[in-house]
Design an enzyme around this catalytic site. Structure first.
Site, PDB file in Angstrom:
ATOM      1  N   HIS A  88     -17.095   1.750   1.234  1.00  0.00           N
ATOM      2  CA  HIS A  88     -16.438   0.666   1.975  1.00  0.00           C
ATOM      3  C   HIS A  88     -16.772   0.751   3.464  1.00  0.00           C
ATOM      4  O   HIS A  88     -16.890   1.840   4.029  1.00  0.00           O
ATOM      5  CB  HIS A  88     -14.915   0.753   1.769  1.00  0.00           C
ATOM      6  CG  HIS A  88     -14.188  -0.430   2.297  1.00  0.00           C
ATOM      7  ND1 HIS A  88     -13.410  -0.394   3.434  1.00  0.00           N
ATOM      8  CD2 HIS A  88     -14.140  -1.709   1.859  1.00  0.00           C
ATOM      9  CE1 HIS A  88     -12.902  -1.596   3.654  1.00  0.00           C
ATOM     10  NE2 HIS A  88     -13.330  -2.413   2.706  1.00  0.00           N
ATOM     11  N   LYS A 123     -16.730  -4.557  -0.159  1.00  0.00           N
ATOM     12  CA  LYS A 123     -17.139  -3.446   0.713  1.00  0.00           C
ATOM     13  C   LYS A 123     -17.498  -3.899   2.129  1.00  0.00           C
ATOM     14  O   LYS A 123     -17.500  -3.104   3.053  1.00  0.00           O
ATOM     15  CB  LYS A 123     -18.281  -2.654   0.079  1.00  0.00           C
ATOM     16  CG  LYS A 123     -19.652  -3.243   0.224  1.00  0.00           C
ATOM     17  CD  LYS A 123     -20.701  -2.218  -0.201  1.00  0.00           C
ATOM     18  CE  LYS A 123     -22.086  -2.711   0.164  1.00  0.00           C
ATOM     19  NZ  LYS A 123     -23.134  -1.785  -0.255  1.00  0.00           N
ATOM     20  N   HIS A 144     -10.519   0.417  -2.544  1.00  0.00           N
ATOM     21  CA  HIS A 144     -11.850   0.345  -1.926  1.00  0.00           C
ATOM     22  C   HIS A 144     -12.967   0.861  -2.829  1.00  0.00           C
ATOM     23  O   HIS A 144     -12.764   1.815  -3.580  1.00  0.00           O
ATOM     24  CB  HIS A 144     -11.881   1.209  -0.664  1.00  0.00           C
ATOM     25  CG  HIS A 144     -11.023   0.719   0.452  1.00  0.00           C
ATOM     26  ND1 HIS A 144     -10.963  -0.593   0.841  1.00  0.00           N
ATOM     27  CD2 HIS A 144     -10.199   1.402   1.302  1.00  0.00           C
ATOM     28  CE1 HIS A 144     -10.139  -0.707   1.873  1.00  0.00           C
ATOM     29  NE2 HIS A 144      -9.646   0.486   2.166  1.00  0.00           N
ATOM     30  N   HIS A 148     -10.681   6.732   1.796  1.00  0.00           N
ATOM     31  CA  HIS A 148      -9.306   6.730   1.275  1.00  0.00           C
ATOM     32  C   HIS A 148      -9.181   5.629   0.233  1.00  0.00           C
ATOM     33  O   HIS A 148      -9.936   4.653   0.251  1.00  0.00           O
ATOM     34  CB  HIS A 148      -8.304   6.483   2.413  1.00  0.00           C
ATOM     35  CG  HIS A 148      -8.497   5.145   3.063  1.00  0.00           C
ATOM     36  ND1 HIS A 148      -9.437   4.929   4.051  1.00  0.00           N
ATOM     37  CD2 HIS A 148      -7.912   3.944   2.832  1.00  0.00           C
ATOM     38  CE1 HIS A 148      -9.412   3.659   4.398  1.00  0.00           C
ATOM     39  NE2 HIS A 148      -8.509   3.025   3.673  1.00  0.00           N
ATOM     40  N   ASP A 154      -4.533  -0.757  -1.608  1.00  0.00           N
ATOM     41  CA  ASP A 154      -5.837  -0.632  -0.990  1.00  0.00           C
ATOM     42  C   ASP A 154      -6.740  -0.094  -2.096  1.00  0.00           C
ATOM     43  O   ASP A 154      -6.446   0.955  -2.687  1.00  0.00           O
ATOM     44  CB  ASP A 154      -5.684   0.393   0.160  1.00  0.00           C
ATOM     45  CG  ASP A 154      -6.560   0.107   1.347  1.00  0.00           C
ATOM     46  OD1 ASP A 154      -6.994  -1.046   1.520  1.00  0.00           O
ATOM     47  OD2 ASP A 154      -6.800   1.056   2.120  1.00  0.00           O
ATOM     48  N   CYS A 175      -2.206  -2.858   7.441  1.00  0.00           N
ATOM     49  CA  CYS A 175      -2.070  -3.758   6.293  1.00  0.00           C
ATOM     50  C   CYS A 175      -0.767  -4.555   6.310  1.00  0.00           C
ATOM     51  O   CYS A 175      -0.756  -5.723   5.911  1.00  0.00           O
ATOM     52  CB  CYS A 175      -2.257  -2.986   5.003  1.00  0.00           C
ATOM     53  SG  CYS A 175      -3.997  -2.530   4.760  1.00  0.00           S
ATOM     54  N   ASP A 205       0.785  -1.252   0.000  1.00  0.00           N
ATOM     55  CA  ASP A 205       0.000   0.000   0.000  1.00  0.00           C
ATOM     56  C   ASP A 205       0.813   1.296   0.000  1.00  0.00           C
ATOM     57  O   ASP A 205       0.519   2.212   0.756  1.00  0.00           O
ATOM     58  CB  ASP A 205      -0.966   0.009   1.198  1.00  0.00           C
ATOM     59  CG  ASP A 205      -1.992  -1.102   1.129  1.00  0.00           C
ATOM     60  OD1 ASP A 205      -1.954  -1.893   0.174  1.00  0.00           O
ATOM     61  OD2 ASP A 205      -2.834  -1.183   2.036  1.00  0.00           O
TER      62      ASP A 205
HETATM   63  C1  VGL Z   1      -4.571   0.722   5.850  1.00  0.00           C
HETATM   64  C2  VGL Z   1      -6.016   1.774   7.284  1.00  0.00           C
HETATM   65  C3  VGL Z   1      -7.032   1.655   6.371  1.00  0.00           C
HETATM   66  C4  VGL Z   1      -3.184   0.231   5.572  1.00  0.00           C
HETATM   67  C5  VGL Z   1      -5.560   0.583   4.924  1.00  0.00           C
HETATM   68  O1  VGL Z   1      -2.781   0.169   4.388  1.00  0.00           O
HETATM   69  O2  VGL Z   1      -2.484  -0.114   6.544  1.00  0.00           O
HETATM   70  N1  VGL Z   1      -4.792   1.296   7.025  1.00  0.00           N
HETATM   71  N2  VGL Z   1      -6.787   1.063   5.193  1.00  0.00           N
HETATM   72 ZN    ZN Z   2      -8.179   1.000   3.657  1.00  0.00          ZN
END
Ligand code: VGL
Ligand code: ZN
Length: 194
Positions: free
Chosen positions: A64, A106, A60, A77, A58, A141, A16
């Site tokens: 989501h 979702k 979404h 995000h 990520d 993540c 990510d």
């Molecule tokens: C993440 C919060 C929400 C991450 C993804 O990539 O760690 N953290 N979505």
């Molecule tokens: Zn996320």
């Protein structure tokens, strides 16, 4: 970069590294900007050694479940296809890097790059036995991807100089690292194993 050389059954997973997780993004992770260059040097190291490199993102839907509008903890995000979901890599993502979309469903947090993706199948097909993991965020993540990898039987090395934590609570990132170490994950930096 150190003298560490990836071996033929190693692969790198970059988690990510997307615009929404760095300065100016919807969910900027403190220290996120600083790791980008280091992650890029790991990508080059692994590709040069002929090893596979995966980049999770990520990805979404607009509604989501993890977004505040749906009762979740995060501002919207990394909505699929938007600028915030783009990779931050200065040099564009090298063509050899395999992109894995996560968090697409979702109804599910989808923190792990293994959840509802073909990542495990792809790694098995390639004969990968050891995974090196870096990216964002340490306490979400990265943590969930690493824990799933351990559960699937991979040896896992966390690239400690190329991760950064959200730290909703000040110690979350450190706690995540401690928990990963308890599960047998090893730590490495560009200067070598610690
Ligand atoms: C993440 C919060 C929400 C991450 C993804 O990539 O760690 N953290 N979505
Ligand atoms: Zn996320």
């Amino acid at each position: 970069m150190n003298s560490f050389q990836p071996h033929k059954n190693d692969a790198l997973i970059v988690v990510d590294l997307q615009r929404d997780f760095v300065t100016g993004g919807a969910l900027a992770v403190s220290g996120g900007d600083e790791i980008v260059k280091i992650a890029e040097s790991y990508i080059a190291l692994f590709l040069d050694a002929g090893c596979s490199v995966f980049a999770t993102r990520d990805w979404h839907p607009q509604d989501h479940c993890s977004f505040t509008g749906q009762g979740g903890p995060w501002p919207p995000h990394c909505i699929a296809g938007t600028a915030g979901a783009e990779f931050v890599f200065e040099s564009h993502v090298p063509g050899e890097v395999v992109v894995i979309d996560a968090g697409v469903d979702k109804q599910s947090e989808g923190y792990s790059g293994f959840e509802n993706t073909d990542l495990n199948d792809r790694l098995r097909t390639l004969g990968v036995t050891r995974l090196f993991v870096c990216g964002l965020a340490t306490d979400y993540c990265v943590y969930h991807t690493v824990m799933d990898a351990v559960g699937f039987g991979y040896r896992v090395v966390l690239l400690q100089d190329a991760i950064a934590a959200v730290d909703l609570e000040p110690d979350d990132g450190q706690k995540a690292i401690d928990e990963m170490k308890r599960r047998g994950v090893r730590l490495m930096t560009r200067h070598g194993f610690s």
